[in-house]
Design an enzyme around this catalytic site. Sequence first.
Site, short mmCIF file in Angstrom:
data_model
loop_
_atom_site.label_atom_id
_atom_site.label_comp_id
_atom_site.label_asym_id
_atom_site.label_seq_id
_atom_site.Cartn_x
_atom_site.Cartn_y
_atom_site.Cartn_z
N ASP A 236 0.86 -1.19 0.00
CA ASP A 236 0.00 0.00 0.00
C ASP A 236 0.90 1.24 0.00
OD1 ASP A 236 -2.24 1.87 0.54
OD2 ASP A 236 -3.34 0.04 1.01
N ASP A 237 0.38 2.36 0.49
CA ASP A 237 1.16 3.59 0.46
C ASP A 237 2.48 3.43 1.21
OD1 ASP A 237 -0.95 4.82 -0.86
OD2 ASP A 237 -1.82 5.63 0.97
N GLY A 258 4.48 -0.69 -3.99
CA GLY A 258 3.53 0.01 -3.13
C GLY A 258 2.72 1.00 -3.93
N HIS A 259 2.04 1.89 -3.21
CA HIS A 259 1.16 2.86 -3.86
C HIS A 259 1.75 4.27 -3.87
CE1 HIS A 259 -2.65 0.18 -3.08
NE2 HIS A 259 -1.74 -0.40 -3.84
N GLY A 260 3.02 4.41 -3.49
CA GLY A 260 3.67 5.71 -3.58
C GLY A 260 3.50 6.56 -2.34
#
Length: 415
Positions: A236-237, A258-260
């Site tokens: 995730d983030d 991940g999501h940055g």
Amino acid sequence: MLTRSFFAPLLVLLLLSVSNANSVQDTGCSLKSSTQKIVFVLDNYGARGDGKHDDTQALARAWNAACSSSRPAVLLVPKGKTYLLKAITLSGPCKSNIVFKVKGSLIAPSSMSAWSENDRRRWIFLQRVTGLTVNGGGTINGNGEMWWKNSCKTNKVLPCKEAPTALSFHLCNSLKVDNLKIVNSQQMHVSVQDCSNVHLARLTITAPGTSPNTDGIHITHSKYVQVRDCLIRTGDDCVSIENGTHNLHVTRVVCGPGHGISIGSLGDHESRAEVSRIYIDTVRLYGTTNGARIKTWQGGSGYAKDIVFQNMIMDNVQNPIIIDQNYCDSAKPCTKNQKSAVEVRNVVFKNIRGTTISRDAINLSCSKDLPCSGIALENIDLNLEGGKGGTESTCQNARWKKFGNVVPLPCKGKK
């Protein structure tokens, strides 16, 4: 004049005193001089450190002893051992500063039944402590595989339930977390909530890219926070920045998968959100879903303002630059076409380069009723991975300005 022979005995005594002090710290003896920290060794409070027997109560006893110390204390988790811990809350206020020195490993139970249905959100939870330092180079292992398998994001037929955060800090001031490995959290890895004057540094945070909701560092309702020199690879983030965060500096972070780096989501359930003075500087992202991202729900209120994303390298990132005021989490229903929104203003994207797997490298999707304003794009160079053609940009209701060379051309020349 004082001769060399005068200093020799003094030097020997000094070396002996330092050696003795170090040996006392290693053994956990609590007899210290007034200038030294008192060391509380976890093993001295009944912990076995074999990774099989429950050491939760031993840690609670060691914490209570350290927290009650009138002198600065060290709570030592010895190197080379693994301590099995169920959910535990370590509370202050404490009489003096504490160093929670994790040299060994702390591991969570593999079974979800170790948590009660009433409190599934926490594993190691520290609250109301001032002057706390957590370091030591050891490992905090959430053992989260069973939680991931039973997530509604992995198995759509299951109900959505909370899962524990590995390491949580609540109402802690003058907090330092340095030189730790946090791995395979059940959900988020590190959470900072309602804290002030926080320094997070040299953290290695890892979980599989397919693990759901495993944010690396989650910050909410906190101010004057610094994050630096971290390696974050999760599902995730890498860093999630939520409501109530002000004066946050993130620098020298490597992220991916991940999501940055995400600000938000903000304004869910028609709530008010306030985020300001966020500086993201010197970040490298590998294969992430997003790069520099701001996401807000329709129907919210408040603001996200005075934000800088700069000196970022994107490597095979899907959405390098994105503002989304119409965010919707697939696990929650979304109410469309609401007129209120979280205001997004004064956002700088500067010195950002690299590659993307999406042709739409810049996406500014803002509210019709409350457009994004003061958006600056400066020295941007984003190209398709493998040189497969040019990139594009999309804008809706965004008021922006361009400085220097920007590729792709912002919003096809439209403001």
